[in-house]
Design a protein around this motif. Structure first.
Motif, PDB file in Angstrom:
ATOM      1  N   ARG A  32       0.810  -1.215   0.000  1.00  0.00           N
ATOM      2  CA  ARG A  32       0.000   0.000   0.000  1.00  0.00           C
ATOM      3  C   ARG A  32       0.847   1.271   0.000  1.00  0.00           C
ATOM      4  NH1 ARG A  32      -5.331  -1.355   1.093  1.00  0.00           N
ATOM      5  NH2 ARG A  32      -5.618  -3.514   1.796  1.00  0.00           N
ATOM      6  N   HIS A  33       2.158   1.125   0.111  1.00  0.00           N
ATOM      7  CA  HIS A  33       3.020   2.305   0.082  1.00  0.00           C
ATOM      8  C   HIS A  33       3.146   2.802  -1.354  1.00  0.00           C
ATOM      9  CE1 HIS A  33       6.438   4.967   0.586  1.00  0.00           C
ATOM     10  NE2 HIS A  33       6.291   4.866   1.903  1.00  0.00           N
ATOM     11  N   PRO A  34       2.984   4.095  -1.601  1.00  0.00           N
ATOM     12  CA  PRO A  34       2.980   4.600  -2.980  1.00  0.00           C
ATOM     13  C   PRO A  34       4.295   4.442  -3.725  1.00  0.00           C
ATOM     14  CG  PRO A  34       2.982   6.416  -1.387  1.00  0.00           C
ATOM     15  CD  PRO A  34       2.721   5.165  -0.612  1.00  0.00           C
ATOM     16  N   ALA A 202       5.251   0.747  15.333  1.00  0.00           N
ATOM     17  CA  ALA A 202       6.696   0.903  15.513  1.00  0.00           C
ATOM     18  C   ALA A 202       7.469  -0.018  14.575  1.00  0.00           C
ATOM     19  CB  ALA A 202       7.074   0.624  16.968  1.00  0.00           C
ATOM     20  N   VAL A 203       6.970  -1.233  14.398  1.00  0.00           N
ATOM     21  CA  VAL A 203       7.611  -2.169  13.476  1.00  0.00           C
ATOM     22  C   VAL A 203       7.594  -1.600  12.058  1.00  0.00           C
ATOM     23  CG1 VAL A 203       7.341  -4.422  12.352  1.00  0.00           C
ATOM     24  CG2 VAL A 203       7.203  -4.245  14.844  1.00  0.00           C
ATOM     25  N   TYR A 204       6.477  -1.018  11.659  1.00  0.00           N
ATOM     26  CA  TYR A 204       6.371  -0.421  10.325  1.00  0.00           C
ATOM     27  C   TYR A 204       7.344   0.751  10.166  1.00  0.00           C
ATOM     28  CZ  TYR A 204       4.187   1.642   6.157  1.00  0.00           C
ATOM     29  OH  TYR A 204       3.944   2.151   4.910  1.00  0.00           O
ATOM     30  N   SER A 205       7.441   1.587  11.171  1.00  0.00           N
ATOM     31  CA  SER A 205       8.377   2.716  11.107  1.00  0.00           C
ATOM     32  C   SER A 205       9.813   2.234  10.966  1.00  0.00           C
ATOM     33  CB  SER A 205       8.229   3.597  12.347  1.00  0.00           C
ATOM     34  OG  SER A 205       6.961   4.229  12.384  1.00  0.00           O
ATOM     35  N   LEU A 208      10.348   1.040   7.371  1.00  0.00           N
ATOM     36  CA  LEU A 208      10.521   2.159   6.444  1.00  0.00           C
ATOM     37  C   LEU A 208      11.901   2.785   6.596  1.00  0.00           C
ATOM     38  CD1 LEU A 208       7.050   3.944   6.627  1.00  0.00           C
ATOM     39  CD2 LEU A 208       7.872   2.315   4.919  1.00  0.00           C
ATOM     40  N   GLU A 209      12.396   2.846   7.830  1.00  0.00           N
ATOM     41  CA  GLU A 209      13.745   3.386   8.048  1.00  0.00           C
ATOM     42  C   GLU A 209      14.792   2.496   7.385  1.00  0.00           C
ATOM     43  OE1 GLU A 209      16.734   4.672  11.739  1.00  0.00           O
ATOM     44  OE2 GLU A 209      14.656   4.061  12.137  1.00  0.00           O
ATOM     45  N   PHE A 210      14.635   1.192   7.506  1.00  0.00           N
ATOM     46  CA  PHE A 210      15.553   0.247   6.857  1.00  0.00           C
ATOM     47  C   PHE A 210      15.556   0.443   5.354  1.00  0.00           C
ATOM     48  CE2 PHE A 210      15.785  -4.056   4.825  1.00  0.00           C
ATOM     49  CZ  PHE A 210      17.149  -4.278   5.001  1.00  0.00           C
ATOM     50  N   LEU A 211      14.388   0.704   4.775  1.00  0.00           N
ATOM     51  CA  LEU A 211      14.268   0.878   3.318  1.00  0.00           C
ATOM     52  C   LEU A 211      14.479   2.320   2.873  1.00  0.00           C
ATOM     53  CD1 LEU A 211      11.127  -1.382   2.714  1.00  0.00           C
ATOM     54  CD2 LEU A 211      13.537  -1.984   2.393  1.00  0.00           C
ATOM     55  N   GLY A 217       1.846   7.762   6.254  1.00  0.00           N
ATOM     56  CA  GLY A 217       0.717   8.117   7.091  1.00  0.00           C
ATOM     57  C   GLY A 217      -0.189   6.966   7.448  1.00  0.00           C
ATOM     58  N   ARG A 218       0.240   5.770   7.220  1.00  0.00           N
ATOM     59  CA  ARG A 218      -0.592   4.600   7.519  1.00  0.00           C
ATOM     60  C   ARG A 218      -0.920   4.538   8.999  1.00  0.00           C
ATOM     61  NH1 ARG A 218      -1.172  -0.542   4.958  1.00  0.00           N
ATOM     62  NH2 ARG A 218      -2.012  -2.070   6.407  1.00  0.00           N
TER      63      ARG A 218
END
Length: 328
Positions: A32-34, A202-205, A208-211, A217-218
């Protein structure tokens, strides 16, 4: 390893497993990330189903262009940061990652891990629903491992006998260690299922930091693919693992993986049959059976995985000994 093969595809990120560790939720976050184009289906299993390591650079690029990019990534829009997929089989085949590293030397891998005493029974139930397993009793399925490791007593509907090696699936320390060695620790991001359950935002954040991706805004982190059961096993296997992969009983994802040249759009009669198939699957769905294991079974699993859990904890710098508690 040969030099990188030039191409104009975005970098690749792969959720490589383990199964039943939250990989479907992680895939849903990324799809779902653009800035991400996720494969359809989520799990192509392409690089374990096809041994490409012997191909020279030109042949490898052509093969992957036609058989992977053109087959599973139909929307390569401008501005993409990543291609992504989620084949959980890759964790158990790290030697097959070499072609990925030749094509994408900056590839990144996401590994999810979980208490094996919860993972293995959940995986058994999932294989029943998918049609790869026929033994409904987990204890008997575990006892069949020695035979199945030699190719005996494997259901005809099973896509790959390796799926039924519950002992191998649960040894995540062994698998993660081998995967780190094959692709490099720096390319890997590990998600512990406990953390995903406790604080998915927190896991999602962290992901995203790793990538190096901006947050989109999810706010919805509902878990995906909860355990489920079925009414009739024979009907479930017929619809999930039909004897003929090209038949109208085969679902789109199944045909996409196993048919040499799947049709882009089914004919009107085939669409009606596929809709009937979906209705039958929904009708055949039932609550998942009780997943609680006897103390004897828990002790058996604990003995099988105690050393491996210690290995995994050492690799990740986390104390995971609580995973091995035997519960009433």
């Amino acid at each position: 390893m040969s030099r990188a093969i030039p191409h104009d595809w975005p970098p690749l990120v792969v959720i490589v497993g383990a199964p039943r560790c939250g990989t479907t939720s992680l895939a849903d976050y990324l799809k779902r990330h653009p800035a991400v184009s996720f494969s359809k289906p989520k799990e192509p299993h392409y690089f374990v189903l096809n041994d490409l390591s012997a191909l020279d650079d030109a042949a490898l690029k052509e093969t992957v262009t036609n058989g992977y990019i053109g087959r599973y990534f139909l929307k390569l829009r401008p501005g993409l940061r990543y291609l992504a997929e989620g084949s959980v089989s890759y964790l158990y085949g790290p030697e097959r990652m070499e072609p990925i590293l030749r094509l994408w030397p900056d590839a990144k891998f996401v590994i999810a891990v979980r208490d094996p005493m919860k993972l293995v029974p959940s995986l058994h139930q999932r294989h029943l629903v998918q049609g790869d397993e026929t033994e409904t009793d987990f204890d008997r399925a575990w006892a069949l491992i020695p035979d199945r490791s030699k190719g005996r007593k494997v259901p005809r509907s099973c896509l790959d006998p390796r799926l039924l090696r519950y002992d191998v699936a649960g040894r995540l320390g062994e698998q993660v260690e081998a995967f780190f060695a094959a692709v490099g620790r720096e390319r890997c991001h590990v998600v512990i299922h406990d953390d995903l359950v406790a604080d998915p935002a927190a896991v999602y954040s962290d992901l995203l930091e790793f990538l190096d991706l901006d947050h989109d805004g999810r706010t919805d982190f509902s878990p995906k693919r909860a355990a489920q059961g079925y009414r009739f096993g024979w009907l479930q296997r017929l619809l999930k693992r039909p004897p003929i992969a090209t038949s109208v009983l085969a679902g789109r994802k199944y045909r996409q993986r196993v048919v040499a040249k799947p049709k882009a759009k089914p004919s009107p009669p085939a669409r009606k049959m596929l809709e009937l198939r979906k209705r039958l699957l929904r009708w055949n769905m039932a609550p998942a059976p009780d997943a609680r294991l006897s103390k004897e079974t828990q002790e058996r699993l604990r003995a099988a995985f105690v050393e491996d859990v210690a290995k995994l904890g050492g690799l990740l710098g986390r104390d995971l000994s609580h995973w091995l508690r035997v519960r009433d």
